[in-house]
Design a protein around this motif. Structure first.
Motif, PDB file in Angstrom:
ATOM      1  N   GLY A 174     -12.305  14.630   8.115  1.00  0.00           N
ATOM      2  CA  GLY A 174     -13.199  15.496   8.870  1.00  0.00           C
ATOM      3  C   GLY A 174     -14.353  14.736   9.479  1.00  0.00           C
ATOM      4  O   GLY A 174     -14.314  13.505   9.629  1.00  0.00           O
ATOM      5  N   ASP A 175     -15.399  15.462   9.842  1.00  0.00           N
ATOM      6  CA  ASP A 175     -16.536  14.879  10.553  1.00  0.00           C
ATOM      7  C   ASP A 175     -17.545  14.274   9.583  1.00  0.00           C
ATOM      8  O   ASP A 175     -17.915  14.892   8.569  1.00  0.00           O
ATOM      9  N   TYR A 176     -17.989  13.075   9.941  1.00  0.00           N
ATOM     10  CA  TYR A 176     -18.988  12.342   9.158  1.00  0.00           C
ATOM     11  C   TYR A 176     -20.062  11.795  10.095  1.00  0.00           C
ATOM     12  O   TYR A 176     -19.773  11.442  11.249  1.00  0.00           O
ATOM     13  N   SER A 177     -21.271  11.703   9.574  1.00  0.00           N
ATOM     14  CA  SER A 177     -22.345  11.005  10.280  1.00  0.00           C
ATOM     15  C   SER A 177     -22.339   9.548   9.839  1.00  0.00           C
ATOM     16  O   SER A 177     -22.298   9.254   8.642  1.00  0.00           O
ATOM     17  N   VAL A 196     -21.602  10.876  15.173  1.00  0.00           N
ATOM     18  CA  VAL A 196     -20.622  11.655  14.415  1.00  0.00           C
ATOM     19  C   VAL A 196     -19.223  11.116  14.716  1.00  0.00           C
ATOM     20  O   VAL A 196     -18.840  10.976  15.889  1.00  0.00           O
ATOM     21  N   VAL A 197     -18.499  10.792  13.655  1.00  0.00           N
ATOM     22  CA  VAL A 197     -17.126  10.307  13.799  1.00  0.00           C
ATOM     23  C   VAL A 197     -16.194  11.242  13.041  1.00  0.00           C
ATOM     24  O   VAL A 197     -16.612  11.919  12.098  1.00  0.00           O
ATOM     25  N   THR A 198     -14.949  11.268  13.457  1.00  0.00           N
ATOM     26  CA  THR A 198     -13.952  12.115  12.802  1.00  0.00           C
ATOM     27  C   THR A 198     -12.968  11.234  12.047  1.00  0.00           C
ATOM     28  O   THR A 198     -12.260  10.425  12.655  1.00  0.00           O
ATOM     29  N   PHE A 211     -11.121   6.001  11.890  1.00  0.00           N
ATOM     30  CA  PHE A 211     -11.972   6.752  12.813  1.00  0.00           C
ATOM     31  C   PHE A 211     -12.268   5.860  14.017  1.00  0.00           C
ATOM     32  O   PHE A 211     -12.132   4.635  13.956  1.00  0.00           O
ATOM     33  N   LEU A 295     -20.864   6.551   5.591  1.00  0.00           N
ATOM     34  CA  LEU A 295     -20.423   7.786   6.208  1.00  0.00           C
ATOM     35  C   LEU A 295     -20.853   8.966   5.329  1.00  0.00           C
ATOM     36  O   LEU A 295     -20.583   8.965   4.123  1.00  0.00           O
ATOM     37  N   LYS A 297     -20.589  13.085   4.883  1.00  0.00           N
ATOM     38  CA  LYS A 297     -19.808  14.234   5.363  1.00  0.00           C
ATOM     39  C   LYS A 297     -20.703  15.343   5.869  1.00  0.00           C
ATOM     40  O   LYS A 297     -21.731  15.675   5.268  1.00  0.00           O
ATOM     41  N   LEU A 298     -20.312  15.930   6.969  1.00  0.00           N
ATOM     42  CA  LEU A 298     -21.084  17.016   7.579  1.00  0.00           C
ATOM     43  C   LEU A 298     -20.531  18.379   7.151  1.00  0.00           C
ATOM     44  O   LEU A 298     -19.375  18.486   6.752  1.00  0.00           O
TER      45      LEU A 298
END
Length: 298
Positions: A174-177, A196-198, A211, A295, A297-298
């Motif tokens: 999922g999405d992470y900063s 933000v990366v997936t 990612f 990383l 997690k968002l």
């Protein structure tokens, strides 16, 4: 007459110093059966079920009681912070018995310990971090208290048990900063701060991830976008390198694996160590610039 005055002065000094010593002594020292209980250490206890050696977790308890002449029962509670309820996973009766003649400041037979058995299937097959506090509550002796009011004596210890990779429900998707927590690179930020990366599953099995992210965003072209491939292994989190960047100073700059990072406890944060300008690649001058990515997690 002078001799009498001298003796009087000496006696006065002895009395003054004697009283001073009594005033500065601890209020617990007059009775060797009086004292307090605290944990030996204040640090969190964190273990990974992938790397744990042994079948138990032990938390030593310090007895600031000179003499333990009768059995002492120390009551404690398990307070859930995250994950499953520890009271349903452990068979502890939340009472630590210190037999008469043991423990105390003389450390007869060592420090007593609160022990948790981690061999059960429920613990070994955890799918998320188990975090709980062990809190000392009371004793069955009114002359022995928990901690000392107004001080920071450790009367609570946090236990963190990280699930194993083999548990099979290891998300990290999922999405992470993304944040680079090491120094800025020779040509500016290696990656845009807080971008933000997936994270998706990689090509090397269920514990591989990848990612995409813009490398050297300061050059202004918005490229190149690189594929950062990494894996969760028994040794830690490692880059699957080398990673091509498509830019350089006459040759291509490569990113490669740095020191294996500690496996994440769950998937809330992931740390990745890599080498920028790996092996002097790029012909730009810098070589093996150590870079750490975190990383979140968002």
């Amino acid at each position: 007459m002078r001799n009498i005055l001298k003796l009087t002065t000496i006696l006065s000094l002895v009395l003054v110093f004697g009283c001073s010593d009594d005033d500065s002594s601890s209020r617990f020292s007059n009775d060797p059966s009086v004292g307090w209980i605290e944990f030996l250490n204040a640090d969190d206890i964190e273990i990974s079920l992938d790397n744990t050696v042994g079948s138990t977790i032990s938390i030593p308890v310090k007895m600031a009681v000179p003499l333990n002449e009768t059995d002492l029962n120390i009551a404690y509670t398990l307070e859930s912070v995250a994950g499953a309820d520890p009271n349903t996973l452990f068979s502890n009766n939340t009472n630590l018995l210190v037999p008469a003649g043991e423990g105390g400041t003389a450390l007869i037979l060592g420090n007593p310990s609160i022990v948790f058995d981690i061999t059960s299937d429920e613990i070994q097959n955890l799918t998320e971090p188990l975090i709980f506090d062990v809190v000392l509550q009371s004793t069955d002796r009114n002359t022995v208290q928990i901690g000392i009011p107004g001080t920071d004596r450790p009367t609570s210890n946090r236990v963190i048990i990280c699930p194993s990779l083999a548990a099979g429900v290891f998300a990290a998707l999922g999405d992470y900063s993304l944040a680079v927590v090491t120094e800025t690179g020779p040509f500016g930020d290696q990656f845009e701060p807080d971008v933000v990366v997936t994270v998706v599953e990689g090509d090397n099995g269920e514990f591989s991830r990848t990612f995409q992210v813009d490398y050297l965003p300061g050059i202004g072209a918005g490229l190149p976008v690189v594929d950062v491939d990494f894996e969760f292994t028994e040794d830690g989190t490692v880059i699957s390198g080398p990673i091509s960047t498509g830019v350089g100073c006459g040759a291509e700059i490569l990113l490669d694996a740095g020191e294996a990072a500690t496996l994440p406890c769950g998937d809330a944060t992931i740390t990745i160590n890599l080498l920028d300008f790996a092996g002097g690649s790029g012909n730009c001058g810098p070589e093996d610039v150590e870079t750490t990515i975190v990383l979140t997690k968002l």
